[in-house]
Design an enzyme around this catalytic site. Sequence first.
Site, PDB file in Angstrom:
ATOM      1  N   GLU A 170       0.789  -1.228   0.000  1.00 30.83           N
ATOM      2  CA  GLU A 170       0.000   0.000   0.000  1.00 30.83           C
ATOM      3  C   GLU A 170       0.825   1.284   0.000  1.00 30.83           C
ATOM      4  O   GLU A 170       0.706   2.112   0.921  1.00 30.83           O
ATOM      5  CB  GLU A 170      -0.958   0.008   1.202  1.00 30.83           C
ATOM      6  N   GLU A 350      -5.244  -8.641   0.881  1.00 34.23           N
ATOM      7  CA  GLU A 350      -5.895  -8.201   2.122  1.00 34.23           C
ATOM      8  C   GLU A 350      -7.370  -7.989   1.842  1.00 34.23           C
ATOM      9  O   GLU A 350      -7.736  -7.334   0.860  1.00 34.23           O
ATOM     10  CB  GLU A 350      -5.340  -6.871   2.651  1.00 34.23           C
TER      11      GLU A 350
HETATM   12  C1  FCB Z   1      -4.557  -1.964   5.432  1.00 34.87           C
HETATM   13  C2  FCB Z   1      -3.152  -2.139   5.943  1.00 34.87           C
HETATM   14  C3  FCB Z   1      -3.022  -3.139   7.050  1.00 34.87           C
HETATM   15  C4  FCB Z   1      -4.180  -3.046   8.030  1.00 34.87           C
HETATM   16  C5  FCB Z   1      -5.490  -3.072   7.293  1.00 34.87           C
HETATM   17  C6  FCB Z   1      -6.697  -3.038   8.192  1.00 34.87           C
HETATM   18  O1  FCB Z   1      -4.702  -0.737   4.801  1.00 34.87           O
HETATM   19  O2  FCB Z   1      -2.295  -2.572   4.898  1.00 34.87           O
HETATM   20  O3  FCB Z   1      -1.783  -2.910   7.670  1.00 34.87           O
HETATM   21  O4  FCB Z   1      -4.033  -1.953   8.830  1.00 34.87           O
HETATM   22  O5  FCB Z   1      -5.551  -1.995   6.407  1.00 34.87           O
END
Ligand code: FCB
Length: 453
Positions: A170, A350
Amino acid sequence: MASPKNAAPPWRRDFTWGVSSSSFQIEGAAREDGRGPSIWDTFCASGRIANHETGDTACDHYHRYAEDVALMRDLGVQAYRFSVAWPRVLPHGRGAVNELGLDFYDRLIDTLLAAGIEPWLCLYHWDLPQSLADLGGWIVRDAAGWFADYASLVGRRYGDRVRRFATFNEPAVFTLFGYGFGDSAPGASGTDTLNRAIHNVNRAHGAAVDVLRSLVPNASIGIIHNVQPCLPATAADTQAADVLDAYWNGAFPNPQCLGYYPPQLTSAIEPYSQPGDLAHICRRIDWFGLNHYSPIYAKGDPRSSLRFGLGAAPEDLPHTPIGWPTDAGAFQETLLKVGTQYRLPIYVLENGFGGYDAPDSFGRIVDTPRIDFLSAYVDAMRAAIAKGADVRGYFVWSLLDNFEWTQGYRVRFGLVYIDYVTQKRTPKASFSWYADLIRAAGQTDHLETSHAA
Ligand code: FCB
């Protein structure tokens, strides 16, 4: 319980089910075995985290990694995505190497492999050595070279056992919040610092891809982007949404995969770019890592030098307890759009549900809303695959409850509940749901695969 619907085809034979984590959020052992300070240690010490919490102990994963790998084995995941803490292996970011820090990831990787779990190693998940931040961090051009040297150390050390490497997690989030808005580590703000940081992170990505390719012959290399629809908070915010979209969704994948910045950013980045930079940024990668939680909302903000900020989502939208809107349809659209734009195999690295879980009187954590959320998002992914999206894996954020940045420990994303006083790990109901899903998906008919990314 996994609905048969969730597990039904089409899942590729090599579809990868996993969980993700990051170093600062789980490791703890902040001052142990020679680890140097990270920008998040400094930011926590500044008192800007909920309840003044820190990453000093976190989930104590540094000492309890074997128990955590055993949990993953019980869960049945085929892969675990973690990040290396740069300040643990290079306490000052460059120069002297910390063997004890390197040893930790040897132990972790060997334990994963012995459990039949593939390690997916991310070089950078917001864990910048403070010593490098003191030299300017991502706003100085030297940062690309520092990162390439760190990538070389990691590639040489673990490349015999690790094949999957991500350069960054990210980049849009850590540059925007850490160098634009200034409300996360290292706490810098303004358009100048933001645009410099973006360009140098892009340069660092390209340099690290080259280093890993040269050191690890069979490496499968990608980068992890958060991709979310950016919508206007009100009718007056369409321009803000357009600019946020460029920073959030375009500033990194476009130069990295297509060789140019989004038009909204071209003139902003130009002063920091040198001839040849874009060619060094746009290196061949093998897959696109995609993080997705919810649409986000933009608002114009005349008081900020960026002129825009994050706005509130409309109140009538369904949302998770921490206020993130739920919209599985937006996930499906995002997968299809990213597939068309960048033409790379996609791994969802994620996706998860943030809540304020607590044990019931029997000590169980019955997180039905998390199961409903994950189930809807897995269904949306399945629908995207059926429409042609080349999605090859799905990783839940996160195995464990952990340090949720400025929110500290009160926000919980884990499939496993952590009692932060005792460090006891308790699988939640969603853990069993995910285990059932993985098992059932492995038993369905499969699409044949022609090649693996
Ligand atoms: C993302 C992050 C991770 C975590 C999630 C909830 O943006 O990469 O570290 O905080 O959100």
